[in-house]
Every structure is written in C-alpha cells, then in structure tokens.
Design an enzyme around this catalytic site. Structure first.
Site, PDB file in Angstrom:
ATOM      1  N   SER A 100       0.782  -1.256   0.023  1.00 25.88           N
ATOM      2  CA  SER A 100      -0.154   0.059  -0.065  1.00 25.88           C
ATOM      3  C   SER A 100       0.960   1.300   0.001  1.00 25.88           C
ATOM      4  O   SER A 100       1.936   1.165   0.622  1.00 25.88           O
ATOM      5  CB  SER A 100      -1.027   0.119   1.088  1.00 25.88           C
ATOM      6  OG  SER A 100      -1.810   1.431   1.227  1.00 25.88           O
ATOM      7  N   HIS A 148      -7.423  -3.261   4.625  1.00 29.22           N
ATOM      8  CA  HIS A 148      -6.865  -1.932   4.560  1.00 29.22           C
ATOM      9  C   HIS A 148      -7.755  -1.083   3.563  1.00 29.22           C
ATOM     10  O   HIS A 148      -8.126   0.303   3.940  1.00 29.22           O
ATOM     11  CB  HIS A 148      -5.253  -2.114   4.130  1.00 29.22           C
ATOM     12  CG  HIS A 148      -4.619  -0.534   3.738  1.00 29.22           C
ATOM     13  ND1 HIS A 148      -5.299  -0.143   2.442  1.00 29.22           N
ATOM     14  CD2 HIS A 148      -3.985   0.161   4.341  1.00 29.22           C
ATOM     15  CE1 HIS A 148      -4.450   1.060   2.586  1.00 29.22           C
ATOM     16  NE2 HIS A 148      -3.751   1.142   3.468  1.00 29.22           N
ATOM     17  N   ASN A 149      -7.758  -1.449   2.451  1.00 29.91           N
ATOM     18  CA  ASN A 149      -8.662  -0.860   1.572  1.00 29.91           C
ATOM     19  C   ASN A 149     -10.083  -0.575   1.719  1.00 29.91           C
ATOM     20  O   ASN A 149     -10.596   0.255   1.341  1.00 29.91           O
ATOM     21  CB  ASN A 149      -8.584  -1.745   0.077  1.00 29.91           C
ATOM     22  CG  ASN A 149      -7.346  -1.555  -0.596  1.00 29.91           C
ATOM     23  OD1 ASN A 149      -6.010  -1.380  -0.050  1.00 29.91           O
ATOM     24  ND2 ASN A 149      -7.194  -1.719  -1.855  1.00 29.91           N
ATOM     25  N   GLU A 185      -9.912   2.293   3.774  1.00 28.19           N
ATOM     26  CA  GLU A 185      -9.551   3.350   2.913  1.00 28.19           C
ATOM     27  C   GLU A 185     -10.626   3.864   2.167  1.00 28.19           C
ATOM     28  O   GLU A 185     -11.098   5.038   2.130  1.00 28.19           O
ATOM     29  CB  GLU A 185      -8.536   2.663   2.047  1.00 28.19           C
ATOM     30  CG  GLU A 185      -8.227   3.626   0.856  1.00 28.19           C
ATOM     31  CD  GLU A 185      -7.281   3.152  -0.340  1.00 28.19           C
ATOM     32  OE1 GLU A 185      -6.214   2.499   0.051  1.00 28.19           O
ATOM     33  OE2 GLU A 185      -7.688   3.003  -1.339  1.00 28.19           O
ATOM     34  N   LYS A 200      -4.664  -6.558   3.429  1.00 26.70           N
ATOM     35  CA  LYS A 200      -4.549  -5.333   2.461  1.00 26.70           C
ATOM     36  C   LYS A 200      -6.047  -5.251   1.987  1.00 26.70           C
ATOM     37  O   LYS A 200      -6.393  -3.875   1.882  1.00 26.70           O
ATOM     38  CB  LYS A 200      -3.658  -5.764   1.463  1.00 26.70           C
ATOM     39  CG  LYS A 200      -3.674  -4.587   0.170  1.00 26.70           C
ATOM     40  CD  LYS A 200      -3.209  -3.333   0.668  1.00 26.70           C
ATOM     41  CE  LYS A 200      -2.892  -2.032  -0.318  1.00 26.70           C
ATOM     42  NZ  LYS A 200      -3.908  -2.159  -1.414  1.00 26.70           N
TER      43      LYS A 200
END
Ligand code: 6PG
Length: 463
Positions: free
Chosen positions: A127, A184-185, A188, A181
């Site tokens: 990232s 995480h997104n 986000e 990840k």
C-alpha cells in the site's frame, strides 16, 4: 544477475523495482511488452546500473541467481496467466511473490498450486500508491516464513519506516497478507467516504474551496492527522488548468472501484460480520454511478432544505469518532478472519505496519496498536479505555452533525451507519426480541428466554 526480479512494469511494478534498486539491490525487470521495460530503464537515471532488463520471460528467469525470487506486479486478472508461464521455467525452492491487489481467496488457491509444484509462494499486499511503492510502502506479507526468509531483508529495506521500524511484516499463512490489504482498502474506502461527506456538508454550508482547504489543513495538525486528510487539503487548493475552476468542480462525481472495498464487505458478511461504514462507502460509490437516475430523482424530489450548518469543531470531532469506529470494524473483521483461517494475526502489528507508507496512515494508528496490544475488551476498539474516553468526547458532535445532515437532506451514509453501529452496540438490550418473536410466529424458529437456560422456546401464538 540479480537476487530478485519484478515482472510487470506498470506504475506500481516500475516504482517497486526502482525502490529496490535505490536500496542497493540489483533487480531484474521484465514486462510482457518490452517497450515498457525500456521506458523504465530510460527514466531510471543512475539507478540503471542496478537494473537487469529482460525482454522475454526466459531471459528474465535466466538473469536471477538461485534460488530465484520473482515478484509479480500485474493486474489481478492476469496473475494466473503469469504464474502459469513462470512455473515451467522455475525450479523447486524458487519463490513466486504476488504483490498486486489479489483477492485472498485466489491467493489461497495459488499458494496451494504453486507449493504443490515444490515452489515457494507469498501473497503480499503493498500500500501507498505510486509514491509509496517508489519511496517506502507498507507491506503486508502472507505465505510461509520459509518463503519470506530469502527476501525479508529486501522487503524491510524498501518499506516505509515508522520511527525506524519497517512497516512490513509476515502476518500469517496463505491469504493473510492479501486479506489484511483488502481490509486496509475497505477502511480506505470508508475513510475517503467520511471525508467526502464532511466536504459535502461544508459545501452545503457555503464554504469556499480555500476555507475548506485551510480547515482540512488545520485538522491535519490535530487528532485527525492522516495522509487522506492531508491530500484532501491539497486537492481542494488545486484549480483546473483549462477552466480555472476548482479541480473538484470539473470532476464527474462517479467514483471508480476495482473491487477491494467490495471484497471486504463480501468477506465480512460471509463470516457473520458487518463492517457498516465500509458497506456504506461501497454503496455510495455504486450509487454515484447512477448519474441519470440521480438527476431524475433530484427533479422529482427537489432539495428544499436550508443548509447543513455545523461548527468546525463538531465536524472535526465527528470525523474522529467515525474514524475510530471504522478502524474498530476493520479490526473486528481481521480478528474474525484470523479465527476462521487460523492465521493467528497479530492485530497490534497490523496497526503498527499501517502507521507509515500506506494510504490509511494516521496518527490514530499508534494509539490503536497500543490499545490492541493491551487486548481489546470483547474484541472491540470502542471498549478500549483510551477510546471509551475519546468516543464519549466526540459522539455528541457526531450526533449533531448527522442530525443537521438528516434535517437538511444531505447524504451522509457512512457517518449515519457509524453512529447506528455505535448506538446498537452500546445497548445491552436491543430490539431483536421482536425479530425472534416474529421468526417464531411465522416459522416456529424458536427463541431463547431471558429467565431460563436452553433454547427452542416458542410463543403461545396459537392462543
Ligand atoms: C493502496 C491503495 C491501492 C488501490 C487504490 C485504488 O493501498 O495503495 O489501496 O492499492 O488500488 O486505492 O483502489 P480503488 O480503485 O478500488 O479505489
């Protein structure tokens, strides 16, 4: 010859390769169409001497010292084809690393088939966008410790550092890195949506771009300090070259999405979890695509309300409250996935490696990692003592902001979802007693009673 190679010279692949070269490692570089590799070399300046270009996959594999390490940086839908082409050229003990934004289910499948062939495999989340990849991303590694060992030094060298600590780590087996990840997104997406909702309310309140840019800039000095708040302030200052208008005013309001936010929601639901702030953010992007429908609906239901006037300090506090709740939903989801897939995820470490380099980096993550390290009561960030205090301070402001938005017909799906999540969890006794009664009424599904052990009780409906 090089210890490691990158195939896929798109924006992210090229940036990662240059980052590796910048850290004094020789790096083999390859792309299906060689023009891209040549372009990377042409722009590499003094790093060119560290790059070992190859025009064919055979030449690329041949330029690696054994055991080989190949990093794949291509679009998610091309990964299988690249692995298929690579496998016959590699030998047992060689390593394949998928460093793109893969769906973790695919990573689990790929790890199995690659390992069955005697090769090593890592699914790695990277990232930080282009700049992160080039100068220091956050790196989430999944696979086996044996597969990570040969490239650990390179990964730690190229990763972002938080007070000297590399924002990279081995997190768990098979799809763990890509799952982290993905979450995480998802966070986000939610954080971006929450910021966009705040921007919408400020605009409805008549603030101009300069004022808003200054406000986001000021917030970035306080408890909201984060990359996304920082770039929002920067974006709001920028004007379109052709028209001179603020750049956001010439951008069509239809948000793209490549899938990671949606994957987060799908996986959450599969595990009986619900990350509502993320769901709302995905929904908002999907609704944004319906431009014509929105135009027709605006004509049918004209916005008649006044302005959504809220104080700057309320907005700041509301954003902090929703950010805490969003990270909390993300952490709960990671904990559920860790149980489901036996990953033994160290959630505090996850928060630590998100502190620098990645898109959701924020000052809050340092406090989150400490709270998680001390163990979260009932697995909920909102119940960690430090966050109980902060939520008690900020939730009243969130209520005022959501109320002002609702009364004035402003759309705040993620803020409203966050508040409802909070209000649902903080009620020891909610309203699902009625749901259970309804289920039993029409389908004899049975319920538990508050005053007796066991389940399968039924209501006296026939009476
Ligand atoms: C990152 C980002 C990145 C992602 C983009 C676009 O951590 O660097 O998450 O991996 O691809 O943000 O994602 P969407 O196109 O789905 O918005």
């Amino acid at each position: 010859m090089a210890r490691i190679g990158v195939t896929g010279m798109g924006t992210m692949g090229a940036a990662l390769a240059l980052n590796i070269a910048d850290n004094a490692f020789d790096i083999a570089v390859h792309n299906r169409s060689p023009e891209k590799t040549r372009a990377v070399l042409a722009g590499a300046g003094e790093l060119t001497e560290r790059l070992v270009p190859a025009e064919s996959l055979e030449e690329f594999v041949g330029s690696l010292t054994k055991p080989r390490a190949v990093l794949i940086m291509v679009n998610a839908n091309a990964v299988d084809a690249v692995i298929e082409d690579l496998m016959p050229l590699l030998e047992p003990g060689d390593l394949i690393v998928d460093a793109g934004n893969a769906n973790f289910n695919d990573t689990r499948r790929r790890a199995n088939s690659v390992e069955d062939a005697g090769l090593l495999f890592l699914g790695v989340g990277v990232s930080g966008g282009e700049e992160g990849a080039r100068f220091g991303p956050s790196i989430m590694v999944g696979g086996t410790p044996e597969a990570y060992a040969p490239i650990k030094d390179i990964i730690e060298a190229i990763a972002a550092k938080f007070e000297g600590d590399p924002c990279a780590d081995f997190l768990g087996t098979d799809g763990a890195g890509h799952f982290v990840k993905t979450v995480h997104n998802g966070i986000e997406y939610a954080d971006m949506q929450l910021i966009a909702e705040a921007y919408g309310l400020l605009r409805a309140d008549g603030r101009d771009m300069g004022e808003m840019a200054a406000l986001f800039g000021q917030w970035n000095e306080g408890s909201l300090q984060s990359y996304l708040i920082e770039i929002t302030s920067e974006i709001l200052k920028v004007r379109d070259r052709d028209t001179g208008k603020p750049i956001v005013d010439v951008i069509l309001d239809q948000a793209g999405q490549k899938g990671t936010g949606r994957w987060t929601v799908i996986e959450a639901l599969k595990m009986g979890q619900s990350a509502t702030a993320i769901e709302s953010a995905v929904a908002a992007r999907s609704w944004s695509a319906l431009s014509e429908t929105r135009e027709a609906a605006e004509a049918a239901f004209p916005v008649t309300g006044g302005v959504a006037s809220v104080s700057d300090s309320d907005m700041e506090a509301a954003l902090l409250a929703t950010r805490i709740l969003t990270y909390g939903q993300g952490m709960a989801l990671l904990a559920a996935a860790s149980d489901e897939f036996d990953w033994s995820l160290d959630l505090a470490r996850v928060a630590e490696i998100w502190r620098a380099g990645c898109i959701i980096r924020s000052s809050l993550l340092d406090d989150i990692s400490s709270a998680v390290r001390d163990e979260l009561p009932h697995g909920q960030l909102m119940l960690a003592p430090a966050f109980v205090a902060r939520l008690n301070e900020t939730i009243p402001a969130l209520r005022r902001v959501v109320t002002a938005a609702m009364v004035n017909g402003q759309s705040v799906p993620a803020m409203a979802a966050s508040l409802s999540f909070f209000d649902t969890l903080r009620r020891a006794r909610g309203t699902t007693d009625l749901i259970q009664a309804q289920r039993d009424f029409f389908g004899r599904h049975g319920f538990k009673r508050v005053d007796r052990d066991g389940d399968g009780f039924h209501g006296p409906w026939a009476d």
